[in-house]
Structure formats: C-alpha cells, structure tokens
Write a protein that holds these residues in place. Structure first.
Motif, mmCIF file in Angstrom:
data_model
loop_
_atom_site.group_PDB
_atom_site.id
_atom_site.type_symbol
_atom_site.label_atom_id
_atom_site.label_comp_id
_atom_site.label_asym_id
_atom_site.label_seq_id
_atom_site.Cartn_x
_atom_site.Cartn_y
_atom_site.Cartn_z
ATOM 1 N N GLY A 115 16.726 16.031 67.460
ATOM 2 C CA GLY A 115 17.464 16.305 68.685
ATOM 3 C C GLY A 115 16.666 17.101 69.691
ATOM 4 O O GLY A 115 15.503 17.473 69.459
ATOM 5 N N ALA A 116 17.288 17.386 70.806
ATOM 6 C CA ALA A 116 16.632 18.076 71.918
ATOM 7 C C ALA A 116 16.133 19.455 71.489
ATOM 8 O O ALA A 116 16.856 20.221 70.844
ATOM 9 C CB ALA A 116 17.592 18.215 73.092
ATOM 10 N N GLY A 117 14.887 19.750 71.843
ATOM 11 C CA GLY A 117 14.296 21.049 71.556
ATOM 12 C C GLY A 117 13.675 21.186 70.184
ATOM 13 O O GLY A 117 13.154 22.251 69.843
ATOM 14 N N ASP A 118 13.699 20.119 69.393
ATOM 15 C CA ASP A 118 13.130 20.189 68.044
ATOM 16 C C ASP A 118 11.599 20.121 68.076
ATOM 17 O O ASP A 118 11.001 19.547 68.989
ATOM 18 C CB ASP A 118 13.632 19.027 67.175
ATOM 19 N N ARG A 140 17.574 28.505 69.968
ATOM 20 C CA ARG A 140 16.958 29.527 69.117
ATOM 21 C C ARG A 140 17.986 30.112 68.149
ATOM 22 O O ARG A 140 17.683 30.362 66.984
ATOM 23 C CB ARG A 140 16.343 30.628 69.975
ATOM 24 N N LYS A 141 19.187 30.333 68.623
ATOM 25 C CA LYS A 141 20.245 30.861 67.748
ATOM 26 C C LYS A 141 20.571 29.869 66.635
ATOM 27 O O LYS A 141 20.755 30.250 65.473
ATOM 28 C CB LYS A 141 21.497 31.166 68.566
ATOM 29 N N GLN A 142 20.630 28.575 66.989
ATOM 30 C CA GLN A 142 20.875 27.548 65.975
ATOM 31 C C GLN A 142 19.756 27.511 64.947
ATOM 32 O O GLN A 142 19.995 27.355 63.747
ATOM 33 C CB GLN A 142 21.030 26.184 66.653
ATOM 34 N N ALA A 143 18.524 27.649 65.437
ATOM 35 C CA ALA A 143 17.376 27.637 64.530
ATOM 36 C C ALA A 143 17.399 28.840 63.600
ATOM 37 O O ALA A 143 17.093 28.729 62.406
ATOM 38 C CB ALA A 143 16.082 27.613 65.339
ATOM 39 N N ALA A 144 17.772 29.998 64.126
ATOM 40 C CA ALA A 144 17.835 31.208 63.303
ATOM 41 C C ALA A 144 18.846 31.047 62.177
ATOM 42 O O ALA A 144 18.650 31.560 61.069
ATOM 43 C CB ALA A 144 18.189 32.409 64.173
ATOM 44 N N GLY A 199 5.807 32.991 72.385
ATOM 45 C CA GLY A 199 5.908 32.356 71.078
ATOM 46 C C GLY A 199 6.892 31.205 71.045
ATOM 47 O O GLY A 199 7.581 30.897 72.025
ATOM 48 N N ILE A 200 6.966 30.581 69.893
ATOM 49 C CA ILE A 200 7.825 29.411 69.679
ATOM 50 C C ILE A 200 8.793 29.726 68.549
ATOM 51 O O ILE A 200 8.404 30.214 67.483
ATOM 52 C CB ILE A 200 6.976 28.184 69.332
ATOM 53 N N PHE A 201 10.061 29.418 68.780
ATOM 54 C CA PHE A 201 11.126 29.730 67.834
ATOM 55 C C PHE A 201 12.168 28.629 67.986
ATOM 56 O O PHE A 201 12.954 28.632 68.929
ATOM 57 C CB PHE A 201 11.718 31.101 68.178
ATOM 58 N N THR A 202 12.153 27.651 67.087
ATOM 59 C CA THR A 202 13.064 26.520 67.223
ATOM 60 C C THR A 202 13.264 25.825 65.887
ATOM 61 O O THR A 202 12.690 26.249 64.869
ATOM 62 C CB THR A 202 12.549 25.520 68.277
ATOM 63 N N ARG A 215 13.911 21.066 47.950
ATOM 64 C CA ARG A 215 15.221 21.487 48.449
ATOM 65 C C ARG A 215 16.070 20.313 48.936
ATOM 66 O O ARG A 215 17.241 20.486 49.225
ATOM 67 C CB ARG A 215 15.031 22.481 49.603
ATOM 68 N N LYS A 216 15.406 19.144 49.073
ATOM 69 C CA LYS A 216 16.065 17.988 49.702
ATOM 70 C C LYS A 216 16.614 18.397 51.077
ATOM 71 O O LYS A 216 17.726 18.046 51.472
ATOM 72 C CB LYS A 216 17.159 17.425 48.806
ATOM 73 N N ARG A 217 15.789 19.109 51.775
ATOM 74 C CA ARG A 217 16.147 19.652 53.080
ATOM 75 C C ARG A 217 14.903 19.628 53.960
ATOM 76 O O ARG A 217 13.891 20.230 53.625
ATOM 77 C CB ARG A 217 16.663 21.082 52.917
ATOM 78 N N TRP A 218 14.975 18.931 55.067
ATOM 79 C CA TRP A 218 13.780 18.706 55.883
ATOM 80 C C TRP A 218 13.830 19.411 57.236
ATOM 81 O O TRP A 218 12.986 19.161 58.089
ATOM 82 C CB TRP A 218 13.553 17.204 56.038
ATOM 83 N N SER A 219 14.772 20.319 57.417
ATOM 84 C CA SER A 219 14.816 21.124 58.632
ATOM 85 C C SER A 219 14.645 22.589 58.269
ATOM 86 O O SER A 219 14.984 23.018 57.164
ATOM 87 C CB SER A 219 16.132 20.918 59.376
ATOM 88 N N PHE A 220 14.118 23.352 59.204
ATOM 89 C CA PHE A 220 13.774 24.754 58.938
ATOM 90 C C PHE A 220 13.571 25.471 60.272
ATOM 91 O O PHE A 220 13.486 24.843 61.341
ATOM 92 C CB PHE A 220 12.482 24.827 58.111
ATOM 93 N N LEU A 221 13.503 26.790 60.210
ATOM 94 C CA LEU A 221 13.120 27.573 61.375
ATOM 95 C C LEU A 221 11.608 27.482 61.543
ATOM 96 O O LEU A 221 10.865 27.764 60.596
ATOM 97 C CB LEU A 221 13.539 29.031 61.209
#
Length: 298
Positions: free
Chosen positions: A175-178, A34-38, A133-136, A270-276
């Motif tokens: 990766g794990a938890g995504d 969760r901290k990494q996602a934030a 809730g979900i936060f990842t 954004r050419k960016r495919w990861s997000f919170l």
C-alpha cells in the motif's frame, strides 16, 4: 526504449507535491503511516538488512571499502582510531540512492536540472533531504521462495504477475507509503557459487513493467538484494529502467545491495512479511546517496 520513454511521462510524480518538492514518494510516509508502522512492533526483535563491509576487490566489488587504522593497541596510547572511505554505488555495498543519482534528458526528479549536481555535490535532491530518517512499514517480497528456490539464477526476470502472486501467497497487499524489498537470493547464490561480474554476467531482478505496478501501489521506497533491475535490461539504450523510472519519474528512493537472507528466515519463521522499517542515511552535504544499515523490527 519507446515504452520506457512513455512511462517516464505516464508514471511521473513531478509536481504532485509542489514544484519545489525534493522528497518525492517519501511524502507518502505520513504521520499516520508512521504510527501504523510503529504498531507492527509486537516482539521487539530486530534484523539488520545490511551487508558487512567488504574490503576485498572481487568480481562484484571493484571499489572495496578502504580502512586504515591510525592508532591501534600496539602502542602505549589511550585510543584506537581509524579512517575509512568508500565509493558506495555499485553492486556490493548496502546503500541508498538519492534522487539526484540519475538523469534523463538533462533533468532529475521534479524537473530539476542535472546542472544542479556540480563538483561541490548535489545542490538539489541530495541525501541530506532524508536527515530525519525513514520510519514506515516494510514488506519483504521473497521471489526466490515464491519459486521454491534458495535463490534465483541470473537470467530470471520478475514481472508484475510475480509480485501479485507473492501478495496472494503471503496474504498481504502493498500500500501507499510502504518500503518494498525484493529478495532474489543474490547473497545465497554468491555463498554457493562465488562472486560474479554483475555488469557482464547479469543479475535477476525486476522487469521495467514492474514500475507501473509500484506506482499503482504508491510505494515510497524500493529495496533489493541486488540492483532492483534485471540485468541486462533487454532494452537497447536503457541499462537500468527501474532505477530511471523510480528515482527520476516517480521520486522513489532506492536501497541497493541489502542482505535479505536473515530477513527471509525471520519472516518465513513467523509467517509474517511486514515489519517496521527504520533507516538513517548519513546526511552527506551534496551527497548522491549514503551507506546505511536498514533495520526490520517485528
């Protein structure tokens, strides 16, 4: 079917987090995750992954939302009040499947009996387990963009090699938890060609072999703009093998019918495919899932 039956055992997470576990792969969303996602939030820009509610009976919407206005602005009163109801499972409404949604040989995830689901609701594995809730980290895997198409046609099957090709193109590794979201362009196709009967005419989606790939990456949540599964599955006696393998064997919750068009534009820009990824299901006591509005924040 024999391959699916074998994978039900080979890919199983039953007992991995204890015999009474009801969270399944959500256990992979740790405090550190969760901290990494934030930390992914650098702009503060958010995008909804939900469809607006649809009140019209159409080929892909046999159970529309029902909306009644109890009090309106026509009178002299102070309030407006409404009532709504929905059968949210199916191929139209954005929703989350709880782990009690599918049975296999009389069992649900982690060996709980299907008899735990009664006329009073699910006594085990209900959506109330997700009340916090979900936060990842969320990742969009845009299969239509991979093939340089605005959308995939109905007979297109997505294989593990397609998922790996997208990782290479996007420069990202699941990766794990995504929480992984598969965009087929379903809503872009619907806008261009109209609605269709998904059960009869089919839908682009994941081949059953993708379940092994998802397990190897330890995905926590699977989402798509349709039902994740390619339909028809091509497997006699198994209509939704990806649903079966994720929900029942792996304990991976599913988001169905997300609208990934705005997310596709936002990530490409954004050419960016990861997000919170954040989402909060309604804690329906005994519920087999919930309508919800997942949010991607950059």
């Amino acid at each position: 079917k024999a391959d699916v039956d074998r994978m039900m055992t080979e890919l199983s997470n039953w007992g991995r987090w204890g015999k009474e576990d009801q969270l399944g792969a959500l256990n992979l969303i740790t405090a550190a995750k969760r901290k990494q996602a934030a930390a992914l939030v650098t702009e503060g820009a958010s995008v909804s992954l939900a469809r607006n509610t649809n009140f019209d009976a159409e080929a892909d919407n046999s159970n529309p939302y029902k909306h009644t206005m109890n009090l309106t602005g026509d009178g002299e009163g102070q309030w407006s009040v409404d009532t709504f109801s929905v059968l949210f499972h199916g191929y139209q409404h954005t929703h989350m499947d709880a782990l009690c949604h599918i049975f296999y040989q009389g069992k649900m995830y982690n060996g709980f009996s299907q008899r735990e689901v009664t006329a009073k609701g699910a006594q085990k594995l209900a959506i109330t387990n997700l009340k916090q809730g979900i936060f990842t980290r969320g990742i969009l895997m845009d299969m239509a963009a991979l093939k340089d198409k605005p959308y995939l046609e109905l007979d297109v099957t997505i294989y593990p090699e397609d998922l790996e090709a997208w990782e290479k193109k996007a420069g990202i590794k699941v990766g794990a938890g995504d929480a992984v979201f598969i965009r087929t362009g379903r809503w872009a196709r619907r806008a261009a060609k109209g609605s269709w009967d998904v059960e009869k005419d089919g839908s682009a989606g994941l081949h059953a072999s993708c379940a092994r790939w998802l397990k190897q990456r330890d995905v926590a949540i699977l989402g798509s703009d349709a039902a994740s599964d390619v339909l028809p599955s091509g497997i006699e006696g198994v209509t939704h093998p990806v649903h079966l393998l994720t929900l029942n064997a792996m304990g991976v919750h599913i988001f169905d019918n997300c609208d990934l068009e705005a997310l596709g534009e936002a990530t490409a820009k954004r050419k960016r495919w990861s997000f919170l990824l954040t989402a909060a299901p309604i804690p329906i006591t005994g519920g087999t899932g919930s309508p919800l509005n997942p949010i991607a924040t950059f």
